[in-house]
Design a protein around this motif. Structure first.
Motif, mmCIF file in Angstrom:
data_model
loop_
_atom_site.group_PDB
_atom_site.id
_atom_site.type_symbol
_atom_site.label_atom_id
_atom_site.label_comp_id
_atom_site.label_asym_id
_atom_site.label_seq_id
_atom_site.Cartn_x
_atom_site.Cartn_y
_atom_site.Cartn_z
ATOM 1 N N PHE A 391 0.855 -0.944 -0.255
ATOM 2 C CA PHE A 391 0.006 -0.016 0.089
ATOM 3 C C PHE A 391 0.478 1.293 -0.524
ATOM 4 O O PHE A 391 0.689 2.027 -1.189
ATOM 5 C CB PHE A 391 -0.565 -0.224 1.020
ATOM 6 C CG PHE A 391 -2.202 -0.813 1.315
ATOM 7 C CD1 PHE A 391 -2.032 -2.232 0.253
ATOM 8 C CD2 PHE A 391 -3.433 -0.616 1.033
ATOM 9 C CE1 PHE A 391 -3.324 -2.531 -0.128
ATOM 10 C CE2 PHE A 391 -4.718 -0.673 1.325
ATOM 11 C CZ PHE A 391 -4.806 -2.334 0.605
ATOM 12 N N GLN A 392 1.662 0.705 0.583
ATOM 13 C CA GLN A 392 2.616 2.152 0.956
ATOM 14 C C GLN A 392 3.530 2.562 -0.440
ATOM 15 O O GLN A 392 3.711 3.520 -0.942
ATOM 16 C CB GLN A 392 3.740 2.218 1.833
ATOM 17 C CG GLN A 392 4.699 3.035 2.265
ATOM 18 C CD GLN A 392 5.882 2.405 2.495
ATOM 19 O OE1 GLN A 392 5.999 1.827 3.262
ATOM 20 N NE2 GLN A 392 6.679 4.324 3.046
ATOM 21 N N TYR A 393 4.148 1.168 -1.158
ATOM 22 C CA TYR A 393 4.718 1.724 -2.581
ATOM 23 C C TYR A 393 3.768 2.062 -3.443
ATOM 24 O O TYR A 393 3.942 3.001 -3.796
ATOM 25 C CB TYR A 393 4.629 0.313 -2.790
ATOM 26 C CG TYR A 393 5.074 0.410 -4.580
ATOM 27 C CD1 TYR A 393 6.475 0.735 -4.639
ATOM 28 C CD2 TYR A 393 4.781 -0.177 -5.389
ATOM 29 C CE1 TYR A 393 7.196 0.827 -5.871
ATOM 30 C CE2 TYR A 393 5.149 -0.278 -6.291
ATOM 31 C CZ TYR A 393 6.073 0.332 -7.086
ATOM 32 O OH TYR A 393 6.233 0.624 -8.236
ATOM 33 N N LEU A 394 2.109 1.789 -3.570
ATOM 34 C CA LEU A 394 1.403 1.927 -4.511
ATOM 35 C C LEU A 394 1.209 3.758 -4.523
ATOM 36 O O LEU A 394 1.042 4.672 -5.204
ATOM 37 C CB LEU A 394 0.368 0.931 -4.600
ATOM 38 C CG LEU A 394 0.021 -0.208 -4.750
ATOM 39 C CD1 LEU A 394 -0.780 -1.041 -4.750
ATOM 40 C CD2 LEU A 394 0.847 -0.297 -5.950
ATOM 41 N N SER A 397 3.912 5.916 -5.373
ATOM 42 C CA SER A 397 4.373 6.211 -6.688
ATOM 43 C C SER A 397 2.861 6.204 -7.384
ATOM 44 O O SER A 397 3.848 6.956 -9.200
ATOM 45 C CB SER A 397 4.446 4.539 -7.232
ATOM 46 O OG SER A 397 3.195 3.533 -7.191
ATOM 47 N N GLY A 398 1.732 6.530 -6.925
ATOM 48 C CA GLY A 398 0.939 7.141 -7.892
ATOM 49 C C GLY A 398 0.246 5.826 -8.550
ATOM 50 O O GLY A 398 -0.944 6.182 -9.013
ATOM 51 N N ASP A 403 -6.050 4.353 -13.506
ATOM 52 C CA ASP A 403 -7.783 3.763 -13.560
ATOM 53 C C ASP A 403 -7.696 2.392 -14.328
ATOM 54 O O ASP A 403 -8.918 1.747 -14.434
ATOM 55 C CB ASP A 403 -7.956 5.062 -14.637
ATOM 56 C CG ASP A 403 -7.915 6.859 -15.136
ATOM 57 O OD1 ASP A 403 -8.480 6.377 -13.062
ATOM 58 O OD2 ASP A 403 -7.557 7.373 -15.671
ATOM 59 N N LYS A 404 -6.378 1.802 -14.282
ATOM 60 C CA LYS A 404 -6.527 0.529 -14.469
ATOM 61 C C LYS A 404 -5.323 -0.240 -14.412
ATOM 62 O O LYS A 404 -4.495 0.160 -13.424
ATOM 63 C CB LYS A 404 -6.566 0.668 -16.413
ATOM 64 C CG LYS A 404 -7.540 0.454 -16.840
ATOM 65 C CD LYS A 404 -7.089 0.742 -18.433
ATOM 66 C CE LYS A 404 -8.492 1.131 -19.491
ATOM 67 N NZ LYS A 404 -7.728 1.287 -21.235
ATOM 68 N N ILE A 434 -5.509 4.522 -1.487
ATOM 69 C CA ILE A 434 -5.553 3.867 -2.749
ATOM 70 C C ILE A 434 -6.947 3.833 -3.664
ATOM 71 O O ILE A 434 -7.819 3.288 -2.220
ATOM 72 C CB ILE A 434 -4.403 3.267 -3.047
ATOM 73 C CG1 ILE A 434 -4.584 2.035 -1.663
ATOM 74 C CG2 ILE A 434 -2.920 3.674 -2.380
ATOM 75 C CD1 ILE A 434 -3.972 1.058 -1.910
ATOM 76 N N ARG A 435 -6.968 3.412 -4.760
ATOM 77 C CA ARG A 435 -7.947 3.055 -5.256
ATOM 78 C C ARG A 435 -8.158 1.198 -4.625
ATOM 79 O O ARG A 435 -7.676 0.693 -5.312
ATOM 80 C CB ARG A 435 -8.390 3.045 -6.399
ATOM 81 C CG ARG A 435 -8.053 4.171 -6.388
ATOM 82 C CD ARG A 435 -8.976 4.537 -8.246
ATOM 83 N NE ARG A 435 -8.975 5.718 -8.649
ATOM 84 C CZ ARG A 435 -9.109 5.609 -9.924
ATOM 85 N NH1 ARG A 435 -9.866 5.010 -11.248
ATOM 86 N NH2 ARG A 435 -9.867 7.243 -10.335
ATOM 87 N N PRO A 436 -9.764 0.645 -3.988
ATOM 88 C CA PRO A 436 -9.067 -0.534 -3.527
ATOM 89 C C PRO A 436 -9.184 -1.348 -4.929
ATOM 90 O O PRO A 436 -9.346 -2.912 -4.770
ATOM 91 C CB PRO A 436 -10.806 -0.614 -2.757
ATOM 92 C CG PRO A 436 -11.396 0.384 -3.062
ATOM 93 C CD PRO A 436 -10.413 1.831 -2.495
#
Length: 559
Positions: A391-394, A397-398, A403-404, A434-436
């Motif tokens: 989760f931290q990395y995502l 990094s954005g 979107d996909k 982040i988006r689940p």
């Protein structure tokens, strides 16, 4: 209100003793006194009963106050001694105080006697309370508060002493490591109060079987240890069998519900070959776990050349290394991208996060430590760490807001029934924003079936939050096809053992085709693992698999 007083008077004069008693009665005391006038009688009375106060004359024929004080000291009694004398010089008084007297009073000033006694009684009460508190604290330092058995700290001290005697005198002792089978069931169904009561009853039950020279201890949780000093292995095995039989026949009843209890027991000989008590305890623990693996309610003697014991020993060493790695943040992530080989090539990046452990310059793959982590229930801790790292990395990094795409995180079967894992997922979702729907958790087919009820409930809650789910290693148990109707997943990862041999084994081709067809029929996206060359990838495209993962696509790489 009159106060009772147990008084020993050391005086050769009956009249003087009566004067003392009269003075005390005038002050409101009810002395129950005995008078002696020689060393023999004094020793006899000191051993016959307890005394609150001793009053002694200074000069008696053949027996002085200094000699009376010496008798009290030799008896190691904490009883206030007051010297009452007609004539006593200051130097003699000082010497008497140094010898242990609490006060000295002249016979012509008996008005001081009652206050002196009251003061000494009060101070004696304070001293007694302090000693009781010290005894209680000392007992608590070496005993378990629940069962009142010796605690682990004291057990380890005695084990160290036994090991020293083995080295110095060649003695052999035996250690029994006892673990209750399925104790968690009672805690979970009846509560910890019931579990505590069971442990107290078992402590009493086990105590009946050991000698005074032996040590029974509660080592923690539902584990007990018995140190048998100067004991042969045959006798240790016999005792273990007796304990197994006794506990098996014992019925624990809680709120009219009866429970059957059993023990798994590991046995190890305490000999001079060992370097420390910790090593002995570790081997006993290994033997105990081996006993559990044999079916519980069994006994296992530790053998250093036994293959199973050697494997256990290696796993036990991994426990501390894993805990240290968690504390020192030595776990880190690799990733292995997947390639879209089916229609809709614009589905975004799909990649799986893989765990590694760093020790110095060495990077250790999960196959080295995961078996030990699974066996000793450490996987939920590792899974929670991986989830936070991903989760931290995502977030940083954005990619977590893309979107996909889908980012795959492996979960162990044990994490499905661990509430803290799901709590951490929600907490990290709020923290990293982040988006689940970008996250896909995956679990192996065998673990999902083994924990079917927990798996279905866990996936339901996960999907309600917006996350996705994948069933990994699918096909390794073909009877599980029907479970796809029960387990609500989004992705199906076809087991790599079939994919790897597709070009040489037509049966494996048939299995991959069947997995893919069933996955698509269920509306799932399929992923083939272990795609090691372009020829396999081409075959998968022909079959219609959606994604390929393996060395032909990309080797795992550090983030």
């Amino acid at each position: 209100m009159r106060q009772g007083l147990r008084l020993l008077v050391v005086d050769d004069s009956e009249d003087d003793a009566i004067l003392l008693i009269r003075e005390l009665r005038k002050g409101g005391m009810l002395p129950n006194y005995t008078r002696v006038d020689n060393e023999h009688d004094m020793r006899k009375m000191l051993s016959a009963q307890q005394w609150d106060i001793i009053i002694t004359d200074h000069n008696m024929p053949g027996f002085s106050s200094e000699e009376a004080l010496a008798v009290v000291r030799e008896a190691e009694l904490d009883v206030p001694v007051i010297i009452v004398s007609g004539t006593i010089g200051e130097d003699v008084a000082v010497r008497a105080m140094k010898a242990g007297a609490h006060d000295y009073i002249m016979k012509d000033n008996l008005a001081r006697l009652l206050p002196a006694i009251q003061r000494e009684l009060k101070e004696a009460t304070v001293r007694d309370a302090r000693k009781r508190a010290e005894r209680t604290l000392h007992h608590m330092a070496y005993h378990d508060s629940l069962t009142d058995l010796v605690n682990r700290r004291e057990f380890e001290r005695r084990l160290k002493s036994a090991l020293n005697s083995s080295k110095e005198r060649g003695l052999t002792h035996m250690l029994l490591y006892l673990d209750l089978d399925q104790f968690k069931i009672i805690n979970d169904t009846c509560g910890h109060v019931a579990g505590d009561e069971l442990l107290k009853q078992l402590a009493i039950l086990l105590s009946k079987h050991i000698r005074e020279s032996d040590t029974l201890a509660r080592l923690g949780g539902d584990e007990f240890g018995i140190l048998l000093e100067s004991c042969a292995e045959r006798r240790a095995i016999q005792l273990a069998q007796e304990l197994n039989s006794e506990v098996r026949n014992f019925r624990f009843v809680w709120q009219q519900k009866p429970f059957t209890i059993s023990l798994s027991i590991g046995i190890v000989a305490v000999t001079s070959e060992y370097g420390s008590g910790a090593e002995i305890l570790s081997h006993a623990d290994i033997a105990c776990y081996a006993a559990k693996d044999k079916g519980r309610n069994t006994i296992q003697v530790y053998q250093s050349d036994d293959v199973e014991m050697m494997r256990r020993r290696t796993e036990m060493q991994w426990i501390s290394r894993i805990r240290i790695a968690l504390e020192e943040n030595r776990f880190f992530l690799y990733q292995q991208p997947m390639e879209r080989i089916g229609p809709d090539r614009g589905a975004g990046l799909h990649t799986e996060f893989l765990l590694r452990l760093r020790e110095g310059d060495e990077v250790i793959p999960p196959g080295a430590f995961i078996p030990a982590a699974e066996r000793y229930s450490l996987m939920p801790l590792i899974d929670r760490r991986v989830i936070e790292l991903v989760f931290q990395y995502l977030a940083e990094s954005g990619k977590g807001m893309a979107d996909k795409g889908a980012y795959f995180i492996n979960l162990s079967g044990a994490s499905l029934s661990d509430d803290k894992v799901f709590e951490d997922i929600r907490k990290n979702l709020r923290k990293y924003k982040i988006r689940p729907e970008r996250i896909c958790f995956e679990i192996t087919e065998t673990a999902a079936i083994a924990h079917l009820a927990e798996t279905v409930e866990f996936i339901r809650e996960i999907r309600e939050e917006g996350f996705k789910f994948a069933l990994d290693d699918f096909g390794c148990g073909m009877s599980s096809f029907s479970y796809l109707k029960t387990i609500p997943v989004d992705y199906l990862k076809i087991d790599g053992s079939f994919v790897r041999n597709m070009l040489s084994d037509p049966i494996d081709v048939g299995i991959v085709e069947a997995c893919n067809r069933i996955g698509h029929a269920a509306g799932l996206t399929t992923i083939a693992e272990f795609v090691e060359n372009e020829q396999i990838k081409e075959k998968l495209i022909e079959i219609g698999v959606d994604y390929a993962q393996g060395f032909a696509v990309s080797k795992p790489k550090p983030l």
